[in-house]
Scaffold this motif. Sequence first.
Motif, PDB file in Angstrom:
ATOM      1  N   ASP A 143       0.196 -20.083  38.085  1.00  0.00           N
ATOM      2  CA  ASP A 143       0.575 -21.390  38.643  1.00  0.00           C
ATOM      3  C   ASP A 143       1.345 -21.225  39.955  1.00  0.00           C
ATOM      4  O   ASP A 143       1.150 -21.989  40.915  1.00  0.00           O
ATOM      5  CB  ASP A 143       1.417 -22.173  37.637  1.00  0.00           C
ATOM      6  CG  ASP A 143       0.612 -22.613  36.427  1.00  0.00           C
ATOM      7  OD1 ASP A 143      -0.626 -22.699  36.545  1.00  0.00           O
ATOM      8  OD2 ASP A 143       1.212 -22.853  35.363  1.00  0.00           O
ATOM      9  N   PHE A 144       2.209 -20.217  39.984  1.00  0.00           N
ATOM     10  CA  PHE A 144       2.983 -19.918  41.193  1.00  0.00           C
ATOM     11  C   PHE A 144       2.069 -19.617  42.375  1.00  0.00           C
ATOM     12  O   PHE A 144       2.338 -20.028  43.512  1.00  0.00           O
ATOM     13  CB  PHE A 144       3.909 -18.729  40.920  1.00  0.00           C
ATOM     14  CG  PHE A 144       4.278 -17.923  42.138  1.00  0.00           C
ATOM     15  CD1 PHE A 144       5.322 -18.314  42.965  1.00  0.00           C
ATOM     16  CD2 PHE A 144       3.568 -16.757  42.457  1.00  0.00           C
ATOM     17  CE1 PHE A 144       5.656 -17.562  44.090  1.00  0.00           C
ATOM     18  CE2 PHE A 144       3.901 -16.015  43.566  1.00  0.00           C
ATOM     19  CZ  PHE A 144       4.944 -16.420  44.394  1.00  0.00           C
ATOM     20  N   TYR A 145       0.988 -18.918  42.127  1.00  0.00           N
ATOM     21  CA  TYR A 145       0.133 -18.453  43.217  1.00  0.00           C
ATOM     22  C   TYR A 145      -0.388 -19.599  44.084  1.00  0.00           C
ATOM     23  O   TYR A 145      -0.492 -19.466  45.308  1.00  0.00           O
ATOM     24  CB  TYR A 145      -1.038 -17.656  42.642  1.00  0.00           C
ATOM     25  CG  TYR A 145      -1.925 -17.048  43.705  1.00  0.00           C
ATOM     26  CD1 TYR A 145      -1.461 -16.001  44.494  1.00  0.00           C
ATOM     27  CD2 TYR A 145      -3.212 -17.520  43.930  1.00  0.00           C
ATOM     28  CE1 TYR A 145      -2.260 -15.434  45.470  1.00  0.00           C
ATOM     29  CE2 TYR A 145      -4.019 -16.960  44.915  1.00  0.00           C
ATOM     30  CZ  TYR A 145      -3.544 -15.919  45.674  1.00  0.00           C
ATOM     31  OH  TYR A 145      -4.333 -15.369  46.650  1.00  0.00           O
TER      32      TYR A 145
ATOM     33  N   PHE B  98      -4.428  -9.007  41.328  1.00  0.00           N
ATOM     34  CA  PHE B  98      -3.921 -10.346  40.984  1.00  0.00           C
ATOM     35  C   PHE B  98      -4.549 -11.392  41.904  1.00  0.00           C
ATOM     36  O   PHE B  98      -5.043 -12.435  41.444  1.00  0.00           O
ATOM     37  CB  PHE B  98      -2.397 -10.346  41.121  1.00  0.00           C
ATOM     38  CG  PHE B  98      -1.750 -11.695  41.026  1.00  0.00           C
ATOM     39  CD1 PHE B  98      -1.414 -12.239  39.797  1.00  0.00           C
ATOM     40  CD2 PHE B  98      -1.459 -12.427  42.178  1.00  0.00           C
ATOM     41  CE1 PHE B  98      -0.804 -13.486  39.716  1.00  0.00           C
ATOM     42  CE2 PHE B  98      -0.847 -13.671  42.106  1.00  0.00           C
ATOM     43  CZ  PHE B  98      -0.520 -14.201  40.866  1.00  0.00           C
ATOM     44  N   ILE B  99      -4.572 -11.112  43.188  1.00  0.00           N
ATOM     45  CA  ILE B  99      -5.129 -12.045  44.167  1.00  0.00           C
ATOM     46  C   ILE B  99      -6.625 -12.246  43.935  1.00  0.00           C
ATOM     47  O   ILE B  99      -7.132 -13.366  44.025  1.00  0.00           O
ATOM     48  CB  ILE B  99      -4.856 -11.542  45.593  1.00  0.00           C
ATOM     49  CG1 ILE B  99      -3.361 -11.664  45.900  1.00  0.00           C
ATOM     50  CG2 ILE B  99      -5.678 -12.312  46.624  1.00  0.00           C
ATOM     51  CD1 ILE B  99      -2.925 -10.950  47.168  1.00  0.00           C
TER      52      ILE B  99
ATOM     53  N   THR C 107      -6.928 -20.482  47.882  1.00  0.00           N
ATOM     54  CA  THR C 107      -7.494 -20.145  49.185  1.00  0.00           C
ATOM     55  C   THR C 107      -7.056 -18.740  49.581  1.00  0.00           C
ATOM     56  O   THR C 107      -6.044 -18.228  49.077  1.00  0.00           O
ATOM     57  CB  THR C 107      -7.025 -21.140  50.262  1.00  0.00           C
ATOM     58  OG1 THR C 107      -5.614 -20.958  50.467  1.00  0.00           O
ATOM     59  CG2 THR C 107      -7.297 -22.573  49.839  1.00  0.00           C
ATOM     60  N   PRO C 108      -7.781 -18.092  50.481  1.00  0.00           N
ATOM     61  CA  PRO C 108      -7.389 -16.743  50.931  1.00  0.00           C
ATOM     62  C   PRO C 108      -6.005 -16.716  51.573  1.00  0.00           C
ATOM     63  O   PRO C 108      -5.368 -15.662  51.625  1.00  0.00           O
ATOM     64  CB  PRO C 108      -8.477 -16.398  51.951  1.00  0.00           C
ATOM     65  CG  PRO C 108      -9.656 -17.230  51.570  1.00  0.00           C
ATOM     66  CD  PRO C 108      -9.065 -18.518  51.057  1.00  0.00           C
ATOM     67  N   LYS C 109      -5.541 -17.871  52.039  1.00  0.00           N
ATOM     68  CA  LYS C 109      -4.260 -17.921  52.759  1.00  0.00           C
ATOM     69  C   LYS C 109      -3.104 -17.465  51.876  1.00  0.00           C
ATOM     70  O   LYS C 109      -2.210 -16.735  52.327  1.00  0.00           O
ATOM     71  CB  LYS C 109      -4.015 -19.342  53.260  1.00  0.00           C
ATOM     72  CG  LYS C 109      -2.918 -19.451  54.303  1.00  0.00           C
ATOM     73  CD  LYS C 109      -2.849 -20.872  54.870  1.00  0.00           C
ATOM     74  CE  LYS C 109      -1.793 -20.983  55.959  1.00  0.00           C
ATOM     75  NZ  LYS C 109      -1.710 -22.346  56.514  1.00  0.00           N
TER      76      LYS C 109
ATOM     77  N   LEU D  40       1.046 -13.323  50.527  1.00  0.00           N
ATOM     78  CA  LEU D  40       1.714 -12.429  49.574  1.00  0.00           C
ATOM     79  C   LEU D  40       1.540 -10.962  49.954  1.00  0.00           C
ATOM     80  O   LEU D  40       2.463 -10.162  49.800  1.00  0.00           O
ATOM     81  CB  LEU D  40       1.190 -12.675  48.161  1.00  0.00           C
ATOM     82  CG  LEU D  40       1.662 -13.970  47.488  1.00  0.00           C
ATOM     83  CD1 LEU D  40       1.037 -14.113  46.110  1.00  0.00           C
ATOM     84  CD2 LEU D  40       3.188 -14.011  47.379  1.00  0.00           C
ATOM     85  N   LEU D  41       0.373 -10.618  50.455  1.00  0.00           N
ATOM     86  CA  LEU D  41       0.152  -9.228  50.871  1.00  0.00           C
ATOM     87  C   LEU D  41       1.025  -8.858  52.062  1.00  0.00           C
ATOM     88  O   LEU D  41       1.525  -7.734  52.156  1.00  0.00           O
ATOM     89  CB  LEU D  41      -1.321  -9.004  51.204  1.00  0.00           C
ATOM     90  CG  LEU D  41      -2.275  -8.942  50.012  1.00  0.00           C
ATOM     91  CD1 LEU D  41      -3.709  -8.788  50.481  1.00  0.00           C
ATOM     92  CD2 LEU D  41      -1.902  -7.802  49.074  1.00  0.00           C
TER      93      LEU D  41
END
Length: 354
Positions: free
Chosen positions: A265-267, A297-298, A307-309, A314-315
Amino acid sequence: MKLEDIEKKAFLVGGAVRDKLLGLEVSDFDYVLIGINSQELIDAGFTKVGKSFDVFLHPKTKNEYALLRGQNKYSLEEDLKARDLTINSMAMNYQGEIIDPCHGQNDIKKKILRHSSDLFEQDLIRIFRLARFQAKLCSFKIAKETKSKIKELCSKNDLSKIPGERILKEIEKAFKTNHPSLFFNSLKKINVLLQTFPQLNLDEDQFLIAMENLDRMRLKTDRFKVLMATLLSHIPSQSVMEFCQRYKLDNPTMKLSILVHTWQDFYFRAIEADSSEIIHFLRDANFKREQSLTNDFIQVLTLKGATPKEGEFLLECQTVLSTLKIHKVIQGPINAQKIENTYLREIEKIKMNY
């Protein structure tokens, strides 16, 4: 006995014969030998590897050659009838002639998965092998009499007693097929799913979404831990650890599955999240030592609609914090609070670019 003489006495058996007839690539060549003893094989250069019964590796090809179990008591036909499914109960001799006591060729033509004999019930893991073959051969249907046999077995046995490690091997193989969802769907249709995977007791819509996502992820990767984390992301949170323990999942798979479930959910709001929460996530992901964990995880969460954003953000946070030279940034004595404050400032800087 010469090596070439032994090869001429060998019968190709099981999946290799099935896949040849289906026009599929054969990956495992297994042979059965009749009228040959262990010493003759060893003298010809074979290496013994079997413990429960005699299995030997060919000195050149490294294919497995097994002595017919109970050679003095059983024929090749009886050995084949003791196997799981008719399509796996065929043998081929050196000249290419097929021995087919259970009519597996006919079932291949009709696209039917049928148990070879009542000996099917000797090993309950065969129920899961059946489901795995339906995932592999997705156009095949389970025979009515096989469904009845499974119903009978379920009424007499507690399938939850099957060791989780054995079932896990079938899941791993199902995850290598193009449609792993068919493994679970097949078990559901024969009323076995909830006996062995109660954690997948989802409503119809949730189950359908879980299966669709599993197949979509399989199009991208065949990595077991990513596929398992994708599947487990759909079950109730309290069931994730229960599933991991029941099926003896390895640590990397368990870590990723728990991370996905805890932080999914955080992601979706990662960029807007409080910086301290982002740090908490990165620490849970062990960002300094297991940077690939965040990547996995991503991958799982991107499939579920992010979305990739968010992933890029995070990376970047992970890269900046993991390469930060704390002793060059902090003046004076270093303590936990100073490190935390430094991390917070760095994340705030990154946020400005998003």
